[in-house]
Design a protein around this motif. Sequence first.
Motif, PDB file in Angstrom:
ATOM      1  N   ARG A 297       0.827  -1.212   0.000  1.00  0.00           N
ATOM      2  CA  ARG A 297       0.000   0.000   0.000  1.00  0.00           C
ATOM      3  C   ARG A 297       0.866   1.269   0.000  1.00  0.00           C
ATOM      4  O   ARG A 297       0.609   2.215   0.735  1.00  0.00           O
ATOM      5  N   THR A 298       1.876   1.269  -0.856  1.00  0.00           N
ATOM      6  CA  THR A 298       2.763   2.427  -0.948  1.00  0.00           C
ATOM      7  C   THR A 298       2.518   3.198  -2.245  1.00  0.00           C
ATOM      8  O   THR A 298       1.768   4.160  -2.268  1.00  0.00           O
ATOM      9  N   PHE A 299       3.100   2.764  -3.341  1.00  0.00           N
ATOM     10  CA  PHE A 299       3.031   3.491  -4.609  1.00  0.00           C
ATOM     11  C   PHE A 299       1.608   3.492  -5.182  1.00  0.00           C
ATOM     12  O   PHE A 299       0.908   2.480  -5.146  1.00  0.00           O
ATOM     13  N   PHE A 300       1.181   4.673  -5.713  1.00  0.00           N
ATOM     14  CA  PHE A 300      -0.122   4.775  -6.356  1.00  0.00           C
ATOM     15  C   PHE A 300      -0.061   5.799  -7.481  1.00  0.00           C
ATOM     16  O   PHE A 300       0.962   6.460  -7.687  1.00  0.00           O
ATOM     17  N   LEU A 301      -1.164   5.937  -8.227  1.00  0.00           N
ATOM     18  CA  LEU A 301      -1.241   6.832  -9.376  1.00  0.00           C
ATOM     19  C   LEU A 301      -2.292   7.912  -9.148  1.00  0.00           C
ATOM     20  O   LEU A 301      -3.252   7.710  -8.404  1.00  0.00           O
ATOM     21  N   GLU A 302      -2.101   9.039  -9.795  1.00  0.00           N
ATOM     22  CA  GLU A 302      -3.014  10.181  -9.684  1.00  0.00           C
ATOM     23  C   GLU A 302      -3.389  10.636 -11.086  1.00  0.00           C
ATOM     24  O   GLU A 302      -2.610  10.488 -12.034  1.00  0.00           O
ATOM     25  N   LEU A 303      -4.578  11.209 -11.210  1.00  0.00           N
ATOM     26  CA  LEU A 303      -5.058  11.768 -12.468  1.00  0.00           C
ATOM     27  C   LEU A 303      -5.351  13.242 -12.235  1.00  0.00           C
ATOM     28  O   LEU A 303      -5.982  13.606 -11.230  1.00  0.00           O
ATOM     29  N   VAL A 304      -4.885  14.118 -13.137  1.00  0.00           N
ATOM     30  CA  VAL A 304      -5.110  15.556 -12.975  1.00  0.00           C
ATOM     31  C   VAL A 304      -5.575  16.177 -14.287  1.00  0.00           C
ATOM     32  O   VAL A 304      -5.234  15.716 -15.378  1.00  0.00           O
ATOM     33  N   GLU A 305      -6.360  17.228 -14.152  1.00  0.00           N
ATOM     34  CA  GLU A 305      -6.695  18.105 -15.272  1.00  0.00           C
ATOM     35  C   GLU A 305      -6.424  19.527 -14.819  1.00  0.00           C
ATOM     36  O   GLU A 305      -6.986  19.979 -13.816  1.00  0.00           O
ATOM     37  N   ARG A 306      -5.585  20.222 -15.550  1.00  0.00           N
ATOM     38  CA  ARG A 306      -5.242  21.601 -15.201  1.00  0.00           C
ATOM     39  C   ARG A 306      -5.987  22.571 -16.122  1.00  0.00           C
ATOM     40  O   ARG A 306      -5.924  22.434 -17.341  1.00  0.00           O
ATOM     41  N   ARG A 307      -6.645  23.521 -15.499  1.00  0.00           N
ATOM     42  CA  ARG A 307      -7.263  24.618 -16.250  1.00  0.00           C
ATOM     43  C   ARG A 307      -6.624  25.918 -15.796  1.00  0.00           C
ATOM     44  O   ARG A 307      -7.242  26.773 -15.176  1.00  0.00           O
ATOM     45  N   GLY A 308      -5.312  26.012 -16.074  1.00  0.00           N
ATOM     46  CA  GLY A 308      -4.548  27.206 -15.731  1.00  0.00           C
ATOM     47  C   GLY A 308      -3.811  27.139 -14.419  1.00  0.00           C
ATOM     48  O   GLY A 308      -2.895  27.936 -14.175  1.00  0.00           O
ATOM     49  N   ALA A 309      -4.167  26.239 -13.532  1.00  0.00           N
ATOM     50  CA  ALA A 309      -3.543  26.162 -12.211  1.00  0.00           C
ATOM     51  C   ALA A 309      -2.123  25.618 -12.317  1.00  0.00           C
ATOM     52  O   ALA A 309      -1.850  24.703 -13.091  1.00  0.00           O
ATOM     53  N   GLY A 310      -1.245  26.160 -11.501  1.00  0.00           N
ATOM     54  CA  GLY A 310       0.122  25.662 -11.460  1.00  0.00           C
ATOM     55  C   GLY A 310       0.457  24.974 -10.160  1.00  0.00           C
ATOM     56  O   GLY A 310       1.562  24.466  -9.991  1.00  0.00           O
ATOM     57  N   SER A 311      -0.487  24.924  -9.219  1.00  0.00           N
ATOM     58  CA  SER A 311      -0.240  24.332  -7.903  1.00  0.00           C
ATOM     59  C   SER A 311      -0.594  22.846  -7.923  1.00  0.00           C
ATOM     60  O   SER A 311      -0.863  22.270  -8.974  1.00  0.00           O
TER      61      SER A 311
END
Length: 333
Positions: A297-311
């Motif tokens: 239960r260590t490594f995992f994946l993330e999904l992102v969508e950026r609409r101008g954000a840099g954070s």
Amino acid sequence: MTVAGIAYLELYAEDAHKYAAQLRDEWGFTLSRPARTAPGTAQVLAHQGSIRLLVTSAVEAEHQVAEWVRRHGDGVAVVALRHTDGVAAAVAAERALNAGGGCLDGAGTVSGFGDLAVRFADARDLLPEGELPGQGALLELDHVAIAVPGGQLDASVQWAVRGLGFREIFREYIEVGAQAMDSRVVQSPCGTVTFTLLEPDTSRASGQIDGFLEAHGGAGAQHVAFSTASITASVRELTARGVAFLSTPGAYYRALEARLGPTGIPVDELRDTNVLVDRDHGGELFQIFARSTHPRRTFFLELVERRGAGSFGTANIKALYEAVERERATADH
């Protein structure tokens, strides 16, 4: 002679073919044979959009890949940074060594963050060269999150700056109840490679970063984030394929309008897909985390969508925690 991007991530696994098949079946990657195979290993290249994941397993138990997997389990072992040519890659490797990195082989691989290594790759010598067929919902690598033990964050940031030529672009101290962590983000000058570096505050209660470091056996890649053009559509597609994403308490969405006001994706759609949203001066960031399939239960994946954000959505950590507490209070009442 700066970094031009991430050529590929190399993941070490107990069974490269089994791991790669999961990337294909659940995440929509296309699989192919790499242009070369390292001696004593089995390797599969998974690709989608501009993302390249080289999955490697050892043929024999004494191989260094097998030893790495015994220490950490399956996960990211090498970040290969693309340079313009072989001379640039050699110069970059020398700079990383002079800044305190350790030489791991004669092919430009340097120890950087614990057992997570950095390799300097010639852009003309990728695995394989050029564009590949098989496009899906995922576009590119957004960032790699790296956890380091308490007291090592400053040194890790400085090595990224001096050794890799990166610059620090963001820092934040994050408190979540009784636990806390420091977060600092470094990025290549052209903005194509981003590392989020995380360190637990060891004076506070043990938290998720402490748990990762203990289960993983030291510093390493906690998660990798993929970008997508439409996160809600991608979540629906990947869920249908069998990816399990973390659920979000209803209280998070009930408090969302008061916290952020109207959002680019309607709240009902966010709630239906369990997607989180954060905002900075540049725009909005939508994100969701997949459940770890790692035995530790260590490594995992993330999904992102950026609409101008840099954070990187750090406000969501506190908002999620508070939402969970409200849900618990309601249930207790």
